[in-house]
Design a protein around this motif. Structure first.
Motif, short mmCIF file in Angstrom:
data_model
loop_
_atom_site.label_atom_id
_atom_site.label_comp_id
_atom_site.label_asym_id
_atom_site.label_seq_id
_atom_site.Cartn_x
_atom_site.Cartn_y
_atom_site.Cartn_z
N PHE A 59 4.97 -1.92 -7.84
CA PHE A 59 4.96 -2.33 -9.07
C PHE A 59 3.39 -2.19 -9.14
CE2 PHE A 59 8.15 -4.77 -7.26
CZ PHE A 59 9.31 -4.94 -8.12
N GLU A 60 2.78 -1.83 -10.56
CA GLU A 60 1.44 -1.52 -10.78
C GLU A 60 1.19 -2.32 -11.86
OE1 GLU A 60 -0.08 2.45 -10.74
OE2 GLU A 60 1.47 2.98 -9.41
N SER A 61 -0.17 -2.64 -12.01
CA SER A 61 -0.70 -3.24 -13.40
C SER A 61 -1.61 -2.32 -14.01
CB SER A 61 -1.59 -4.59 -12.96
OG SER A 61 -2.82 -4.02 -12.17
N ARG A 62 -2.06 -2.69 -15.10
CA ARG A 62 -2.86 -1.48 -15.89
C ARG A 62 -4.51 -1.94 -15.68
NH1 ARG A 62 -0.01 -1.29 -21.78
NH2 ARG A 62 2.19 -0.76 -20.81
N ARG A 63 -4.70 -2.89 -14.62
CA ARG A 63 -6.11 -3.04 -14.28
C ARG A 63 -6.40 -2.79 -12.74
NH1 ARG A 63 -6.94 -9.38 -16.48
NH2 ARG A 63 -6.25 -8.77 -18.74
N PRO A 64 -7.59 -2.15 -12.45
CA PRO A 64 -7.77 -1.72 -11.02
C PRO A 64 -7.71 -2.60 -10.05
CG PRO A 64 -9.81 -1.97 -12.52
CD PRO A 64 -8.67 -2.06 -13.30
N GLY A 65 -7.47 -2.48 -9.05
CA GLY A 65 -7.59 -3.62 -7.85
C GLY A 65 -7.04 -3.05 -6.55
N PRO A 66 -6.74 -3.95 -5.59
CA PRO A 66 -6.17 -3.46 -4.22
C PRO A 66 -4.78 -3.46 -4.12
CG PRO A 66 -6.63 -5.90 -4.23
CD PRO A 66 -7.22 -5.47 -5.40
N HIS A 67 -4.20 -2.48 -3.56
CA HIS A 67 -2.84 -2.20 -3.23
C HIS A 67 -2.46 -3.10 -2.09
CE1 HIS A 67 0.67 0.88 -2.08
NE2 HIS A 67 0.79 -0.37 -2.34
N PRO A 95 1.88 -7.57 -10.76
CA PRO A 95 0.59 -8.04 -10.25
C PRO A 95 -0.53 -8.03 -11.62
CG PRO A 95 1.02 -5.47 -9.68
CD PRO A 95 2.16 -6.29 -10.14
N LEU A 96 -1.26 -9.07 -11.51
CA LEU A 96 -2.25 -8.99 -12.55
C LEU A 96 -3.28 -7.71 -12.24
CD1 LEU A 96 -2.79 -12.64 -12.72
CD2 LEU A 96 -1.59 -11.30 -14.33
N HIS A 97 -3.54 -7.56 -10.89
CA HIS A 97 -4.73 -6.41 -10.72
C HIS A 97 -4.05 -5.57 -9.75
CE1 HIS A 97 -8.11 -8.25 -13.12
NE2 HIS A 97 -7.49 -9.29 -12.82
N GLU A 157 -0.14 4.54 3.58
CA GLU A 157 -1.37 4.79 3.70
C GLU A 157 -2.30 4.65 2.64
OE1 GLU A 157 -0.76 9.04 4.85
OE2 GLU A 157 -1.77 8.41 6.73
N THR A 158 -1.88 4.11 1.73
CA THR A 158 -2.40 3.83 0.36
C THR A 158 -2.83 2.47 0.15
OG1 THR A 158 -0.69 3.61 -1.28
CG2 THR A 158 -1.69 5.82 -0.98
N VAL A 159 -2.31 1.64 1.12
CA VAL A 159 -2.15 0.30 1.18
C VAL A 159 -3.70 -0.46 1.42
CG1 VAL A 159 -1.44 -2.01 2.48
CG2 VAL A 159 0.16 -0.38 1.49
N ASP A 160 -4.42 -1.40 1.07
CA ASP A 160 -5.62 -2.02 1.41
C ASP A 160 -5.30 -3.51 2.03
OD1 ASP A 160 -7.32 -0.17 -0.50
OD2 ASP A 160 -6.32 -1.14 -1.88
N ILE A 161 -4.23 -4.41 1.82
CA ILE A 161 -3.93 -5.41 2.41
C ILE A 161 -2.38 -5.59 2.72
CG2 ILE A 161 -3.86 -8.25 2.08
CD1 ILE A 161 -6.30 -7.59 0.23
N LEU A 162 -2.13 -5.83 3.82
CA LEU A 162 -0.65 -5.67 4.36
C LEU A 162 -0.26 -7.18 4.99
CD1 LEU A 162 1.99 -4.13 5.36
CD2 LEU A 162 0.82 -3.70 7.34
N LEU A 163 0.70 -7.70 4.45
CA LEU A 163 1.40 -8.78 5.34
C LEU A 163 2.85 -8.35 5.70
CD1 LEU A 163 1.50 -11.61 5.76
CD2 LEU A 163 2.72 -12.07 3.68
N ASP A 164 3.01 -8.09 6.99
CA ASP A 164 4.00 -7.69 7.79
C ASP A 164 4.77 -9.04 8.26
OD1 ASP A 164 5.90 -5.99 9.17
OD2 ASP A 164 4.62 -5.87 10.89
N ILE A 165 6.06 -9.15 7.79
CA ILE A 165 6.60 -10.55 8.04
C ILE A 165 7.89 -10.41 9.40
CG2 ILE A 165 8.02 -12.40 7.25
CD1 ILE A 165 6.90 -11.69 4.61
#
Length: 246
Positions: A59-67, A95-97, A157-165
């Motif tokens: 899912f993508e927002s239209r505002r810049p931010g982390p993946h 996402p908002l960003h 590989e494009t992820v900035d923040i990962l939560l692995d459950i």
């Protein structure tokens, strides 16, 4: 004299024979009995994904931010995270960003889950959470799990923040597990501290037999959360971790 040690006498010599049972260490204690109170969720509506990769929703927002990515089912018998992703996918989520990816990882292992033998579906051929060495991924090595790693890698590989459950196999308190990287530890402490009852944060150096996803060097910030034993009713219904700002 016990049966484990008998002396057999010949005219010219004597030999001592030991039974195998006398040389082996004692048997380990039995594992706790497993009582599945919460069935594995039906994730069939989400297997196709929405970006051309099975089990991956982007899912993508239209505002810049982390993946940001949330992953579940690294091991086929640890499905509390699958409940969490299912809850998120039922929402009108955007996402908002930046970008958000929700990923069901080891679909092949999860498909084999049998409540009568819940520990046998951890993986199909090898532990998927020991395969995240870049040189191994680039090699000719192949397996069901290795193929899946390569399928989802372009997203990760494009992820900035990962939560692995992940899920505890036996009853225990939930915790956040992070690699030795300082920024991963800071993220885990931030997210843990935002919870009503902050779980413990554990930092370790991984395993000798292979790199975990949270050890993958190309990820910037990554944490691994372990929730309560998957077969206990109420554990899979808990809310996802939340944080005001990290």
């Amino acid at each position: 004299m016990s049966c484990a040690s008998k002396r057999h006498v010949r005219p010219d010599s004597a030999f001592r024979f030991r039974a195998v049972s006398a040389l082996l260490p004692p048997s380990p204690p039995a594992l706790p009995a497993v009582c599945i109170e919460y069935p594995p969720p039906d994730i069939s509506p989400w297997i196709a994904g929405n970006c051309g990769i099975q089990g991956v929703h982007h899912f993508e927002s239209r505002r810049p931010g982390p993946h940001v990515a949330v992953t579940a089912l690294m091991h086929g018998n640890e499905y509390a995270g699958a409940y969490a992703l299912q809850q998120l996918l039922r929402l009108p989520l955007r996402p908002l960003h930046g970008r958000l990816s929700l990923i069901f990882l080891n679909l092949a292992a999860y498909k084999t889950f049998n409540p009568a033998c819940p520990t046998l579906s951890r993986f199909v051929e090898e532990d998927m959470n020991r395969l995240w060495q870049p040189e191994l991924i680039d090699s000719a090595h192949t397996s069901v799990e290795m193929q899946r790693v390569r399928e989802v890698l372009p997203v990760l590989e494009t992820v900035d923040i990962l939560l692995d459950i992940h899920t505890m196999l036996w009853p225990a308190q939930p915790l956040f597990l992070c690699s030795m990287a300082e920024n991963s530890r800071d993220l885990a402490c931030c997210v843990s501290g935002a919870q009503p009852n902050p779980p413990a944060v554990v930092q370790d150096g991984g395993h000798e037999d292979g790199l975990r996803l949270i050890d993958y060097t190309r990820l910037i910030r990554h944490i691994h959360i372990r929730v309560l034993a998957y077969w206990k009713r109420g554990n899979t219904g808990k809310k996802m971790p939340h944080s005001k700002r990290c």
